[in-house]
Design a protein around this motif. Structure first.
Motif, PDB file in Angstrom:
ATOM      1  N   THR A 188       0.834  -1.207   0.000  1.00  9.78           N
ATOM      2  CA  THR A 188       0.000   0.000   0.000  1.00  9.78           C
ATOM      3  C   THR A 188       0.862   1.247   0.000  1.00  9.78           C
ATOM      4  OG1 THR A 188      -1.780  -1.164   1.154  1.00  9.78           O
ATOM      5  CG2 THR A 188      -1.806   1.245   1.258  1.00  9.78           C
ATOM      6  N   VAL A 189       1.894   1.261   0.835  1.00 13.82           N
ATOM      7  CA  VAL A 189       2.805   2.408   0.879  1.00 13.82           C
ATOM      8  C   VAL A 189       3.514   2.566  -0.471  1.00 13.82           C
ATOM      9  CG1 VAL A 189       4.865   3.371   2.006  1.00 13.82           C
ATOM     10  CG2 VAL A 189       3.079   2.265   3.388  1.00 13.82           C
ATOM     11  N   ALA A 190       3.907   1.452  -1.065  1.00 16.77           N
ATOM     12  CA  ALA A 190       4.554   1.496  -2.381  1.00 16.77           C
ATOM     13  C   ALA A 190       3.597   2.047  -3.442  1.00 16.77           C
ATOM     14  CB  ALA A 190       5.045   0.103  -2.773  1.00 16.77           C
ATOM     15  N   GLU A 191       2.324   1.650  -3.388  1.00 11.45           N
ATOM     16  CA  GLU A 191       1.326   2.167  -4.335  1.00 11.45           C
ATOM     17  C   GLU A 191       1.194   3.683  -4.211  1.00 11.45           C
ATOM     18  OE1 GLU A 191      -1.577  -1.761  -3.921  1.00 11.45           O
ATOM     19  OE2 GLU A 191      -2.237   0.172  -3.123  1.00 11.45           O
ATOM     20  N   LEU A 192       1.140   4.160  -2.975  1.00  7.14           N
ATOM     21  CA  LEU A 192       1.007   5.599  -2.750  1.00  7.14           C
ATOM     22  C   LEU A 192       2.234   6.356  -3.234  1.00  7.14           C
ATOM     23  CD1 LEU A 192      -0.681   5.493   0.754  1.00  7.14           C
ATOM     24  CD2 LEU A 192      -1.733   6.259  -1.381  1.00  7.14           C
ATOM     25  N   SER A 193       3.397   5.769  -3.046  1.00  9.97           N
ATOM     26  CA  SER A 193       4.638   6.394  -3.538  1.00  9.97           C
ATOM     27  C   SER A 193       4.651   6.423  -5.061  1.00  9.97           C
ATOM     28  CB  SER A 193       5.855   5.641  -3.004  1.00  9.97           C
ATOM     29  OG  SER A 193       5.918   5.746  -1.599  1.00  9.97           O
ATOM     30  N   ALA A 194       4.286   5.302  -5.679  1.00 11.32           N
ATOM     31  CA  ALA A 194       4.265   5.220  -7.144  1.00 11.32           C
ATOM     32  C   ALA A 194       3.248   6.194  -7.741  1.00 11.32           C
ATOM     33  CB  ALA A 194       3.949   3.794  -7.586  1.00 11.32           C
ATOM     34  N   ALA A 195       2.172   6.459  -7.009  1.00 10.78           N
ATOM     35  CA  ALA A 195       1.145   7.384  -7.487  1.00 10.78           C
ATOM     36  C   ALA A 195       1.502   8.843  -7.226  1.00 10.78           C
ATOM     37  CB  ALA A 195      -0.192   7.056  -6.826  1.00 10.78           C
ATOM     38  N   GLY A 196       2.649   9.066  -6.572  1.00  7.89           N
ATOM     39  CA  GLY A 196       3.075  10.433  -6.284  1.00  7.89           C
ATOM     40  C   GLY A 196       2.354  11.070  -5.113  1.00  7.89           C
ATOM     41  N   LEU A 197       1.773  10.252  -4.231  1.00 11.60           N
ATOM     42  CA  LEU A 197       1.054  10.779  -3.082  1.00 11.60           C
ATOM     43  C   LEU A 197       1.899  10.767  -1.807  1.00 11.60           C
ATOM     44  CD1 LEU A 197      -2.384   9.076  -3.801  1.00 11.60           C
ATOM     45  CD2 LEU A 197      -1.654  11.394  -4.401  1.00 11.60           C
ATOM     46  N   LEU A 198       2.921   9.910  -1.784  1.00 18.48           N
ATOM     47  CA  LEU A 198       3.902   9.865  -0.691  1.00 18.48           C
ATOM     48  C   LEU A 198       5.283   9.988  -1.285  1.00 18.48           C
ATOM     49  CD1 LEU A 198       2.829   6.892   1.664  1.00 18.48           C
ATOM     50  CD2 LEU A 198       2.480   9.342   2.027  1.00 18.48           C
ATOM     51  N   GLU A 199       6.187  10.546  -0.481  1.00 18.58           N
ATOM     52  CA  GLU A 199       7.584  10.634  -0.906  1.00 18.58           C
ATOM     53  C   GLU A 199       8.487  10.363   0.280  1.00 18.58           C
ATOM     54  OE1 GLU A 199       8.238  14.598  -2.325  1.00 18.58           O
ATOM     55  OE2 GLU A 199       7.629  15.514  -0.444  1.00 18.58           O
ATOM     56  N   GLU A 200       9.664   9.813  -0.014  1.00 21.39           N
ATOM     57  CA  GLU A 200      10.631   9.589   1.058  1.00 21.39           C
ATOM     58  C   GLU A 200      11.277  10.912   1.430  1.00 21.39           C
ATOM     59  OE1 GLU A 200      13.460   6.454   0.560  1.00 21.39           O
ATOM     60  OE2 GLU A 200      11.895   4.953   0.261  1.00 21.39           O
ATOM     61  N   VAL A 201      11.541  11.048   2.731  1.00 27.75           N
ATOM     62  CA  VAL A 201      12.183  12.241   3.262  1.00 27.75           C
ATOM     63  C   VAL A 201      13.627  11.876   3.586  1.00 27.75           C
ATOM     64  CG1 VAL A 201      12.151  13.923   5.140  1.00 27.75           C
ATOM     65  CG2 VAL A 201       9.996  13.043   4.219  1.00 27.75           C
ATOM     66  N   PRO A 202      14.597  12.635   3.081  1.00 25.26           N
ATOM     67  CA  PRO A 202      15.997  12.320   3.368  1.00 25.26           C
ATOM     68  C   PRO A 202      16.280  12.339   4.875  1.00 25.26           C
ATOM     69  CG  PRO A 202      15.823  14.060   1.716  1.00 25.26           C
ATOM     70  CD  PRO A 202      14.454  13.833   2.263  1.00 25.26           C
ATOM     71  N   GLY A 203      17.134  11.430   5.317  1.00 21.49           N
ATOM     72  CA  GLY A 203      17.506  11.369   6.723  1.00 21.49           C
ATOM     73  C   GLY A 203      18.123  10.035   7.050  1.00 21.49           C
ATOM     74  N   SER A 204      18.410   9.839   8.326  1.00 20.34           N
ATOM     75  CA  SER A 204      19.078   8.608   8.748  1.00 20.34           C
ATOM     76  C   SER A 204      18.119   7.417   8.770  1.00 20.34           C
ATOM     77  CB  SER A 204      19.706   8.801  10.134  1.00 20.34           C
ATOM     78  OG  SER A 204      18.714   9.146  11.074  1.00 20.34           O
ATOM     79  N   THR A 205      16.824   7.669   8.929  1.00 23.76           N
ATOM     80  CA  THR A 205      15.830   6.598   8.872  1.00 23.76           C
ATOM     81  C   THR A 205      14.919   6.865   7.670  1.00 23.76           C
ATOM     82  OG1 THR A 205      14.273   7.797  10.282  1.00 23.76           O
ATOM     83  CG2 THR A 205      15.798   6.282  11.382  1.00 23.76           C
ATOM     84  N   VAL A 206      14.320   5.810   7.167  1.00 25.48           N
ATOM     85  CA  VAL A 206      13.422   5.964   6.033  1.00 25.48           C
ATOM     86  C   VAL A 206      12.091   6.495   6.555  1.00 25.48           C
ATOM     87  CG1 VAL A 206      12.249   4.816   4.132  1.00 25.48           C
ATOM     88  CG2 VAL A 206      14.537   4.081   4.795  1.00 25.48           C
ATOM     89  N   ARG A 207      11.798   7.731   6.175  1.00 24.28           N
ATOM     90  CA  ARG A 207      10.547   8.366   6.559  1.00 24.28           C
ATOM     91  C   ARG A 207       9.801   8.758   5.296  1.00 24.28           C
ATOM     92  NH1 ARG A 207      10.924  13.145  10.102  1.00 24.28           N
ATOM     93  NH2 ARG A 207      12.356  13.880   8.509  1.00 24.28           N
ATOM     94  N   VAL A 208       8.488   8.803   5.410  1.00 23.96           N
ATOM     95  CA  VAL A 208       7.667   9.216   4.280  1.00 23.96           C
ATOM     96  C   VAL A 208       6.789  10.387   4.694  1.00 23.96           C
ATOM     97  CG1 VAL A 208       7.672   6.980   3.110  1.00 23.96           C
ATOM     98  CG2 VAL A 208       5.898   7.487   4.800  1.00 23.96           C
ATOM     99  N   ALA A 209       6.458  11.204   3.706  1.00 25.46           N
ATOM    100  CA  ALA A 209       5.601  12.368   3.925  1.00 25.46           C
ATOM    101  C   ALA A 209       4.629  12.476   2.768  1.00 25.46           C
ATOM    102  CB  ALA A 209       6.454  13.634   4.015  1.00 25.46           C
ATOM    103  N   LEU A 210       3.564  13.197   2.997  1.00 25.71           N
ATOM    104  CA  LEU A 210       2.615  13.459   1.931  1.00 25.71           C
ATOM    105  C   LEU A 210       3.228  14.438   0.934  1.00 25.71           C
ATOM    106  CD1 LEU A 210      -0.683  14.055   3.971  1.00 25.71           C
ATOM    107  CD2 LEU A 210      -0.029  11.993   2.732  1.00 25.71           C
ATOM    108  N   THR A 211       3.023  14.198  -0.324  1.00 26.08           N
ATOM    109  CA  THR A 211       3.368  15.175  -1.353  1.00 26.08           C
ATOM    110  C   THR A 211       2.212  16.176  -1.413  1.00 26.08           C
ATOM    111  OG1 THR A 211       2.245  13.961  -3.091  1.00 26.08           O
ATOM    112  CG2 THR A 211       4.580  13.395  -2.700  1.00 26.08           C
ATOM    113  N   PRO A 212       2.370  17.269  -2.146  1.00 26.46           N
ATOM    114  CA  PRO A 212       1.220  18.168  -2.318  1.00 26.46           C
ATOM    115  C   PRO A 212      -0.008  17.434  -2.873  1.00 26.46           C
ATOM    116  CG  PRO A 212       3.220  19.299  -2.974  1.00 26.46           C
ATOM    117  CD  PRO A 212       3.598  17.854  -2.712  1.00 26.46           C
ATOM    118  N   ALA A 213       0.200  16.524  -3.824  1.00 24.18           N
ATOM    119  CA  ALA A 213      -0.918  15.743  -4.366  1.00 24.18           C
ATOM    120  C   ALA A 213      -1.516  14.844  -3.288  1.00 24.18           C
ATOM    121  CB  ALA A 213      -0.465  14.915  -5.560  1.00 24.18           C
TER     122      ALA A 213
END
Length: 147
Positions: free
Chosen positions: A73-98
């Motif tokens: 599900t997280v991968a689907e949201l990323s592929a759809a441009g709705l989530l993006e990874e945030v640079p940092g020491s841990t893998v974090r995700v954030a909402l994109t404007p879309a």
């Protein structure tokens, strides 16, 4: 006046499935699945970003799904441009404007549906129902955890 049946798993399940069907119909208008909406809400509710593992754990615990389903599900949201990874020491995700726009559209629709479904129900009944269902959920989670 109709007889009110006793509260049991069947009554709770019927309410769950009926309201979920209404929700899924609404979500379909924005191209969002139920699992995706839960993930978008969790990210939004966490603030600016959430650790990906924490998001997956939250989804598995709340939805009672496998981690693989939550990851997909997280991968689907990323592929759809709705989530993006945030640079940092841990893998974090954030909402994109879309992603923020999609969540906002879903939330507005849900607010309208909620107002219709709960209109006219006494506040004290809703509060009691919330307390009871929260306790039933906690007890069911304890059973699932082997307690």
């Amino acid at each position: 006046m109709p007889v009110t049946p006793p509260v049991n798993g069947q009554i709770i399940g019927q309410a769950h499935y009926a309201t979920r069907a209404v929700l899924e119909r609404l979500l379909a208008t924005t191209g969002t699945t139920f699992h995706q909406s839960v993930a978008l809400n969790a990210v939004a509710d966490s603030g600016e970003a959430i650790e990906r593992g924490r998001l997956v754990d939250g989804m598995t615990g709340t939805l009672k799904i496998d981690a693989e389903v939550a990851e997909a599900t997280v991968a689907e949201l990323s592929a759809a441009g709705l989530l993006e990874e945030v640079p940092g020491s841990t893998v974090r995700v954030a909402l994109t404007p879309a992603g923020r726009d999609r969540r906002q559209a879903n939330s507005a629709g849900i607010a309208n549906i909620t107002a219709r479904l709960y209109a006219g129900l006494p506040a004290e009944d809703l509060a009691a129902t919330g307390r009871v269902l929260t306790e039933v959920t906690a007890r069911a989670n304890a059973v699932l955890a082997g307690a």
